[in-house]
Scaffold this motif. Sequence first.
Motif, PDB file in Angstrom:
ATOM      1  N   TYR A   1     -46.511  89.915 -56.294  1.00  0.00           N
ATOM      2  CA  TYR A   1     -45.341  90.670 -57.919  1.00  0.00           C
ATOM      3  C   TYR A   1     -46.969  89.773 -58.933  1.00  0.00           C
ATOM      4  O   TYR A   1     -47.127  90.359 -60.086  1.00  0.00           O
ATOM      5  N   ALA A   2     -47.628  88.634 -58.154  1.00  0.00           N
ATOM      6  CA  ALA A   2     -48.484  88.820 -59.123  1.00  0.00           C
ATOM      7  C   ALA A   2     -49.388  90.013 -60.123  1.00  0.00           C
ATOM      8  O   ALA A   2     -50.784  89.632 -61.081  1.00  0.00           O
ATOM      9  N   ALA A   3     -49.527  91.240 -58.505  1.00  0.00           N
ATOM     10  CA  ALA A   3     -50.298  92.202 -58.997  1.00  0.00           C
ATOM     11  C   ALA A   3     -50.456  92.678 -60.174  1.00  0.00           C
ATOM     12  O   ALA A   3     -51.319  93.352 -60.568  1.00  0.00           O
ATOM     13  N   TYR A   4     -49.120  92.783 -61.059  1.00  0.00           N
ATOM     14  CA  TYR A   4     -48.983  94.092 -62.048  1.00  0.00           C
ATOM     15  C   TYR A   4     -49.684  92.868 -62.899  1.00  0.00           C
ATOM     16  O   TYR A   4     -50.015  92.984 -64.234  1.00  0.00           O
ATOM     17  N   LEU A   5     -50.241  91.846 -62.741  1.00  0.00           N
ATOM     18  CA  LEU A   5     -51.137  91.604 -63.336  1.00  0.00           C
ATOM     19  C   LEU A   5     -52.369  91.581 -64.376  1.00  0.00           C
ATOM     20  O   LEU A   5     -53.439  91.338 -65.045  1.00  0.00           O
TER      21      LEU A   5
ATOM     22  N   THR B   1     -58.846  82.987 -61.878  1.00  0.00           N
ATOM     23  CA  THR B   1     -59.230  82.361 -60.382  1.00  0.00           C
ATOM     24  C   THR B   1     -57.935  81.216 -59.790  1.00  0.00           C
ATOM     25  O   THR B   1     -56.638  80.964 -59.520  1.00  0.00           O
ATOM     26  N   LEU B   2     -57.891  79.802 -60.945  1.00  0.00           N
ATOM     27  CA  LEU B   2     -56.626  79.265 -60.496  1.00  0.00           C
ATOM     28  C   LEU B   2     -55.824  79.439 -61.421  1.00  0.00           C
ATOM     29  O   LEU B   2     -53.922  78.965 -60.402  1.00  0.00           O
ATOM     30  N   GLY B   3     -55.668  80.220 -62.434  1.00  0.00           N
ATOM     31  CA  GLY B   3     -53.653  80.796 -62.875  1.00  0.00           C
ATOM     32  C   GLY B   3     -53.693  81.816 -61.908  1.00  0.00           C
ATOM     33  O   GLY B   3     -52.346  81.680 -61.606  1.00  0.00           O
ATOM     34  N   LEU B   4     -54.219  82.732 -61.167  1.00  0.00           N
ATOM     35  CA  LEU B   4     -54.325  83.596 -60.025  1.00  0.00           C
ATOM     36  C   LEU B   4     -53.404  82.494 -58.892  1.00  0.00           C
ATOM     37  O   LEU B   4     -52.485  83.095 -58.592  1.00  0.00           O
TER      38      LEU B   4
ATOM     39  N   LEU C   1     -53.860 101.961 -62.307  1.00  0.00           N
ATOM     40  CA  LEU C   1     -53.305 100.958 -61.013  1.00  0.00           C
ATOM     41  C   LEU C   1     -51.451 100.375 -61.289  1.00  0.00           C
ATOM     42  O   LEU C   1     -50.528  99.990 -60.864  1.00  0.00           O
ATOM     43  N   SER C   2     -50.904 100.958 -63.474  1.00  0.00           N
ATOM     44  CA  SER C   2     -50.251 100.521 -63.469  1.00  0.00           C
ATOM     45  C   SER C   2     -49.080 100.922 -62.268  1.00  0.00           C
ATOM     46  O   SER C   2     -48.027 101.077 -62.027  1.00  0.00           O
TER      47      SER C   2
END
Length: 158
Positions: free
Chosen positions: A70-74, A103-106, A33-34
């Motif tokens: 860009y949260a996909a990098y998480l 979920t809340l963080g995402l 994924l990276s």
Amino acid sequence: MAKAKARPAKPQIAARWLREAQGVVALGLAAYLSVALLSYDPALRWVDQGARVGVVGLWVGWALFSTVGYAAYLVPVVLMVWAFAAFTRPIAIGTLSIVVGGTLGLLAVTGLLARLSGPTGGIWLHRGGWLGWVVAGVLRRTLGDVGGLVLLLTLMAV
């Protein structure tokens, strides 16, 4: 009366082996994924790109960037943390607090990234993806700009 001999706990050994195998698979998936995320360019259409991860990697990169930006990098980072935890200690399975917190963080990260969206190189990029666009839009309409920002930062702290 003689005491019975204690047998070695075979289920514990099998559970540990399974946990370690899951950790190895998670590390491999995180690496894939990276590379998929790093080789994907959100400014281009996914069919116009060539990547070292093949068509599946391009599709995964497009899907992750479209959904959460860009949260996909998480996602690879979370997979790596989970994999390392699988090697060191068992993870409490089924804990609702982990799922709710994640979920809340995402939601908070995608909403904050959507607020940072704008033109880049003449192309409008939704840095928060579709999810961030919805979260930021709903919060802007209901709580206003400052109230939405405060709520998103509070969710990040949670």
